[in-house]
Design a protein around this motif. Structure first.
Motif, PDB file in Angstrom:
ATOM      1  N   ALA A  12      -0.716   3.021  -8.329  1.00  0.00           N
ATOM      2  CA  ALA A  12      -0.320   1.843  -9.109  1.00  0.00           C
ATOM      3  C   ALA A  12       1.118   1.446  -8.802  1.00  0.00           C
ATOM      4  O   ALA A  12       1.439   0.259  -8.695  1.00  0.00           O
ATOM      5  CB  ALA A  12      -0.493   2.122 -10.608  1.00  0.00           C
TER       6      ALA A  12
ATOM      7  N   ALA B  36      -0.423  -5.863 -10.447  1.00  0.00           N
ATOM      8  CA  ALA B  36      -0.471  -4.465 -10.854  1.00  0.00           C
ATOM      9  C   ALA B  36      -0.221  -4.325 -12.343  1.00  0.00           C
ATOM     10  O   ALA B  36      -0.881  -3.522 -13.026  1.00  0.00           O
ATOM     11  CB  ALA B  36       0.557  -3.659 -10.064  1.00  0.00           C
TER      12      ALA B  36
ATOM     13  N   TRP C 201       1.242  -0.229  -5.394  1.00  0.00           N
ATOM     14  CA  TRP C 201       0.708  -1.584  -5.527  1.00  0.00           C
ATOM     15  C   TRP C 201       1.742  -2.506  -6.170  1.00  0.00           C
ATOM     16  O   TRP C 201       1.979  -3.628  -5.715  1.00  0.00           O
ATOM     17  CB  TRP C 201      -0.565  -1.522  -6.361  1.00  0.00           C
ATOM     18  CG  TRP C 201      -1.268  -2.824  -6.586  1.00  0.00           C
ATOM     19  CD1 TRP C 201      -1.118  -3.983  -5.881  1.00  0.00           C
ATOM     20  CD2 TRP C 201      -2.253  -3.093  -7.591  1.00  0.00           C
ATOM     21  NE1 TRP C 201      -1.948  -4.965  -6.383  1.00  0.00           N
ATOM     22  CE2 TRP C 201      -2.657  -4.441  -7.422  1.00  0.00           C
ATOM     23  CE3 TRP C 201      -2.838  -2.327  -8.594  1.00  0.00           C
ATOM     24  CZ2 TRP C 201      -3.599  -5.030  -8.253  1.00  0.00           C
ATOM     25  CZ3 TRP C 201      -3.790  -2.915  -9.410  1.00  0.00           C
ATOM     26  CH2 TRP C 201      -4.179  -4.244  -9.246  1.00  0.00           C
TER      27      TRP C 201
ATOM     28  N   VAL D  55       4.358   1.327 -12.767  1.00  0.00           N
ATOM     29  CA  VAL D  55       4.451  -0.098 -12.468  1.00  0.00           C
ATOM     30  C   VAL D  55       5.833  -0.625 -12.823  1.00  0.00           C
ATOM     31  O   VAL D  55       6.457  -1.365 -12.050  1.00  0.00           O
ATOM     32  CB  VAL D  55       3.355  -0.874 -13.225  1.00  0.00           C
ATOM     33  CG1 VAL D  55       3.573  -2.384 -13.097  1.00  0.00           C
ATOM     34  CG2 VAL D  55       1.974  -0.505 -12.696  1.00  0.00           C
TER      35      VAL D  55
END
Length: 205
Positions: free
Chosen positions: A154, A165, A157, A185
């Motif tokens: 994650a 994300a 991303w 994130v």
């Protein structure tokens, strides 16, 4: 202030709640109970190696031989020289070869060295093909390793597409796994856009 709130997000322990795979798990791996939010359709990056310092791509056989060489060195592989050697090897691996290398490392390496491979390769895999990387992460049978790996993917991303994300991470039900994924994130977002990361964090509190 930003460092404090990001640190607080990272203070959560690895989640104990199990997760299940909705991204084509291997039939041979027992499915955890629960569900990952469905990933959007994501274009797969071209399998090119951007590191100009890396020489011609080694074959899979050469990579596997090097992995076994690192394993044979044992503790020596964890020192400074071993770390440099490991990083050089990891950078030589093309994204298209990561699934095969990961499978070989999982089968042949002890836990500490296996995790070093997994941590680095999952970041590169997540950048190149987040769907495949997330599918792999979610098939890991060890709960702590699975959830940590989901967070790593994650974060990789989010470094490329923080908006998508973040939207995906917010779909998790409230709990420690959601906190862990959102922390990954947020940290990735903060590198490029601290204000956006702070705004997201405020919206979660």
């Amino acid at each position: 202030g930003g460092g404090y709130w990001l640190g607080q997000r990272n203070a959560h322990p690895v989640a104990a709640a199990p997760v299940a795979n909705q991204i084509s798990p291997s039939a041979a791996v027992a499915k955890p109970s629960g569900a990952l939010p469905a990933l959007p359709v994501i274009a797969v990056a071209a399998g090119t190696n951007s590191d100009s310092a890396v020489s011609a791509k080694p074959s899979l056989a050469e990579i596997e031989a090097k992995i076994l060489e690192l394993k044979k060195k044992g503790r020596m592989a964890y020192g400074y020289n071993g770390e440099q050697e490991l990083m050089k090897l990891l950078l030589s691996i093309e994204p298209a070869d990561i699934p095969a290398v990961m499978a070989f490392a999982d089968k042949n390496l002890p836990k500490q060295l296996r995790w070093a491979f997994r941590y680095q390769l999952l970041q590169r895999w997540g950048e190149a093909d987040v769907t495949a990387a997330m599918a792999y992460a979610n098939t890991l049978t060890d709960r702590q390793e699975r959830e940590s790996s989901i967070g790593i993917v994650a974060g990789a991303w989010a470094a490329k597409d923080p908006v998508a994300a973040a939207a995906w991470a917010k779909q998790f039900p409230k709990g420690q796994l959601r906190d862990q994924v959102l922390s990954s994130v947020l940290n990735a977002m903060a590198v490029k856009d601290p204000q956006a990361a702070f705004d997201l964090w405020q919206g979660l509190t």
